[in-house]
Design a protein around this motif. Structure first.
Motif, PDB file in Angstrom:
ATOM      1  N   GLY A   1       0.567  -1.182   0.151  1.00 18.25           N
ATOM      2  CA  GLY A   1       0.198  -0.020   0.002  1.00 18.25           C
ATOM      3  C   GLY A   1       0.991   1.468   0.083  1.00 18.25           C
TER       4      GLY A   1
ATOM      5  N   ASP B   1      -1.406   2.984   4.349  1.00 20.01           N
ATOM      6  CA  ASP B   1      -3.104   3.191   4.023  1.00 20.01           C
ATOM      7  C   ASP B   1      -3.943   2.086   4.380  1.00 20.01           C
ATOM      8  OD1 ASP B   1      -5.254   4.222   3.453  1.00 20.01           O
ATOM      9  OD2 ASP B   1      -5.080   4.246   1.236  1.00 20.01           O
TER      10      ASP B   1
ATOM     11  N   VAL C   1       1.694   6.369   4.400  1.00 23.14           N
ATOM     12  CA  VAL C   1       0.894   7.615   4.617  1.00 23.14           C
ATOM     13  C   VAL C   1       1.548   8.400   5.855  1.00 23.14           C
ATOM     14  CG1 VAL C   1      -1.168   6.946   3.726  1.00 23.14           C
ATOM     15  CG2 VAL C   1      -0.821   6.315   6.162  1.00 23.14           C
TER      16      VAL C   1
ATOM     17  N   GLU D   1       6.984   9.211   2.810  1.00 23.25           N
ATOM     18  CA  GLU D   1       5.452   9.228   2.725  1.00 23.25           C
ATOM     19  C   GLU D   1       5.320   9.517   1.391  1.00 23.25           C
ATOM     20  OE1 GLU D   1       6.225  11.093   6.909  1.00 23.25           O
ATOM     21  OE2 GLU D   1       7.272  11.215   4.879  1.00 23.25           O
TER      22      GLU D   1
END
Length: 414
Positions: A83, A106, A86, A200
């Motif tokens: 993923g 995420d 974040v 990120e």
């Protein structure tokens, strides 16, 4: 006063030369060669030199070996869920605890998968409830021959199948819950974390477990070092022959840093490898050293002082008193009559600025430590107790060889 004159005749004129200067010059030369005592003077006294008196004592035999530090535990932090990264929730280079949250991936896709799995579980549980109720209702009917035996068997089978569906749905929920947990990346161990290897917004875990950071535990820290197997063999032979005594229990270890300072906390020897490196003829040893303040970092070059044995009949001599060469080690010993002579010695490593002498000296011998520059042209000296504070730097004395690497204890035991 008349003087002898020499007449030199030349054409038309005669010259007279005084001969008084010749005997005067001869007399002056003769007087300059007279002994100082004959001339009424005194011979100079023998020069003073600093000496130490040899004392036999039990001394630990310390071997100094090169080594490198290594973290006692290393954990690679990897993304086990695919993923978008974040959030990063740590400061690079800081200390982290086991279980501390480091990254967040995420979680939305995994939340949805988990919700779907829970719904499937609820559906399976409802089907199981219905199948069990039907089987229980058919049981008295089949006994009264109100329904066929086959109908009852089908009802029982449907209940069993519903139980299996519930178990499968529960496993799916557990799997979805695990994957959802992987979206929160935690530290597997306590230690110091390095820089973040991703930022990120990066896509991680797609096809493989992406490495995100590295956590290293540096308290305690390991020190790996090597020792020639020949020295180890000779050390064991010396212990067997009674020259050395083995150190019982944990073998103490001291770490010497690049600037020559000694790390304040002592460590202990963990193990000695059983395999000899075929290319170097050395064995690998590992020590464990406490590192509460993090002063020792992984990968540092250090020197390790290893106390492997002790000598019961040893003499400590200041390093500047020993002359070290390829032909051997020697010291200057001053006799009771003030005369001095070199004497070969056997050295077994160093300790606190001194060499450990195993052979060549006896108790009471006076070893010259300072005043080597005064020996030119003299055959006797006046020994006085050596004053370390007033002595010259080790490099100024011919016998000072403090910069030389300490000899290994095993080599000295030959």
């Amino acid at each position: 006063m008349s003087s002898t004159r020499r007449v030199v005749k030349s054409p038309g004129r005669a010259f007279v030369w005084p001969l008084l200067a010749v005997p005067v010059a001869v007399m002056l030369a003769a007087c300059s060669k007279q002994d100082p005592a004959q001339a009424g003077g005194q011979a100079p006294p023998p020069p003073e030199v600093g000496v130490v008196t040899a004392t036999v004592q039990t001394v630990p035999v310390v071997t100094e070996l090169p080594g490198r530090t290594e973290a006692s535990r290393v954990a690679q932090v990897r993304a086990r869920a695919a993923g978008i990264l974040v959030e990063r929730r740590f400061t690079e280079g800081s200390d982290v605890k086991a279980g501390q949250v480091l990254f967040r991936i995420d979680p939305a896709p995994y939340e949805a998968t988990l919700a779907s799995a829970r719904a499937q579980l609820a559906r399976a549980e409802a089907s199981l409830t219905q199948a069990r109720a039907q089987a229980q209702r058919y049981e008295p009917l089949v006994k009264a021959n109100a329904i066929s035996q086959q109908d009852y068997i089908d009802a029982v089978a449907s209940a069993k199948a519903a139980e299996a569906d519930v178990a499968a749905a529960q496993a799916a929920v557990q799997t979805a819950n695990i994957n959802f947990g992987y979206a929160t990346v935690t530290s597997p161990i306590s230690g110091r974390i390095g820089r973040a290897l991703v930022t990120e917004g990066a896509l991680v875990g797609q096809g493989e477990a992406t490495q995100l950071a590295v956590v290293q535990q540096i308290d305690p820290v390991y020190v790996n070092f090597t020792q020639p197997v020949a020295d180890v063999t000779r050390l064991r032979q010396a212990i067997a022959a009674g020259k050395f005594k083995s150190v019982g229990g944990a073998v103490p270890v001291r770490v010497v840093l690049d600037d020559g300072s000694v790390y304040p906390t002592a460590g202990k020897l963990l193990f000695s490898d059983l395999t000899v490196d075929e290319t170097t003829g050395q064995i690998t040893l590992r020590a464990e050293v406490p590192n509460p303040k993090g002063a020792l970092l992984p990968g540092m070059y250090v020197r390790v002082r290893l106390e492997q044995a002790s000598a019961s009949d040893a003499i400590l001599v200041p390093q500047q008193a020993v002359t070290r060469s390829n032909q051997g080690d020697t010291v200057l010993v001053v006799g009771n009559d003030g005369k001095f002579a070199p004497r070969p010695v056997k050295i077994a490593g160093g300790r606190d600025g001194q060499w450990v002498v195993l052979e060549g000296l006896a108790a009471g011998d006076k070893i010259m430590v300072d005043g080597f520059q005064k020996l030119r042209g003299v055959t006797a000296v006046k020994p006085v107790p050596w004053n370390p504070a007033a002595s010259q730097p080790a490099g100024a004395a011919p016998g000072a060889a403090a910069s030389a690497a300490p000899a290994s204890a095993a080599s000295a035991a030959k």
